[in-house]
Design a protein around this motif. Structure first.
Motif, PDB file in Angstrom:
ATOM      1  N   ASP A 148       0.847  -1.196   0.000  1.00  0.00           N
ATOM      2  CA  ASP A 148       0.000   0.000   0.000  1.00  0.00           C
ATOM      3  C   ASP A 148       0.889   1.254   0.000  1.00  0.00           C
ATOM      4  N   ASP A 149       0.264   2.423   0.001  1.00  0.00           N
ATOM      5  CA  ASP A 149       1.021   3.673  -0.089  1.00  0.00           C
ATOM      6  C   ASP A 149       2.020   3.834   1.059  1.00  0.00           C
ATOM      7  N   ASP A 150       1.600   3.553   2.283  1.00  0.00           N
ATOM      8  CA  ASP A 150       2.498   3.706   3.431  1.00  0.00           C
ATOM      9  C   ASP A 150       3.668   2.731   3.354  1.00  0.00           C
ATOM     10  N   GLN A 151       3.384   1.495   2.977  1.00  0.00           N
ATOM     11  CA  GLN A 151       4.445   0.503   2.850  1.00  0.00           C
ATOM     12  C   GLN A 151       5.391   0.873   1.706  1.00  0.00           C
ATOM     13  N   THR A 152       4.840   1.398   0.622  1.00  0.00           N
ATOM     14  CA  THR A 152       5.671   1.817  -0.511  1.00  0.00           C
ATOM     15  C   THR A 152       6.579   2.974  -0.100  1.00  0.00           C
ATOM     16  N   ALA A 153       6.042   3.939   0.631  1.00  0.00           N
ATOM     17  CA  ALA A 153       6.859   5.060   1.116  1.00  0.00           C
ATOM     18  C   ALA A 153       7.981   4.540   2.013  1.00  0.00           C
ATOM     19  N   ALA A 154       7.662   3.595   2.875  1.00  0.00           N
ATOM     20  CA  ALA A 154       8.671   3.015   3.761  1.00  0.00           C
ATOM     21  C   ALA A 154       9.733   2.271   2.956  1.00  0.00           C
TER      22      ALA A 154
END
Length: 161
Positions: free
Chosen positions: A120-126
């Motif tokens: 997801d977006d948060d995991q991708t940012a991380a």
């Protein structure tokens, strides 16, 4: 080979290390699985020849329950059957994001599509931040010739505080 410069013994180096540790603490608090974080960090560190980081991430992963089989196969993950599709996408991103000078396009559209399929977006940012930060840490350690072999799990935990 002897360490050239002790960043932690230098006032500016210690302040910078504290910021790195702070970013690492934020990354650990995300929904990106810890096992994926360690595998990605290990793979980038292998590519960059960072003995300290290979030592650290192998031992941290093992302490968190990662198997010896998976750790031994990170360097050849494409030919191994022990990684999930999501882990393969993360490892591909780690490799392509680490080897930017080797490919004019950087991260391929195919790898990006696989990352977005599994994270997801948060995991991708991380994941993006993790790849950038481990590459920076690798480069600092290689420049000053920090050696691997003496790391103990949790050794740098206090640096974030």
């Amino acid at each position: 080979m002897e360490t050239r410069f002790n960043l932690m013994a230098n006032e500016v180096g210690a302040k910078l290390a504290k910021r790195f540790a702070g970013v690492a603490a934020v990354l650990q608090s995300t929904a990106l699985p810890q096992s994926t974080q360690e595998l990605v960090s290990l793979r980038a560190s292998q590519i960059n020849g960072c003995a300290l980081c290979v030592d650290m991430h192998t031992k941290e992963a093992a302490a968190a329950g990662e198997t010896a089989t998976r750790l031994n196969l990170v360097a050849v993950w494409r030919e191994a059957t022990v990684f999930t599709e999501a882990e393969r996408a993360a490892l591909a991103l780690a490799e392509e994001g680490t080897r930017l000078a080797d490919a004019h396009e950087g991260v391929s559209d195919e790898t990006w599509a696989q990352v977005r399929k599994h994270y997801d977006d948060d995991q991708t940012a991380a994941l993006i931040t993790l790849v950038a930060m481990i590459n920076a840490a690798n480069r600092m350690n290689v420049i000053v010739r920090n050696q691997g072999g003496s790391y103990q799990p949790g050794m740098f935990s206090a640096a974030a505080h």
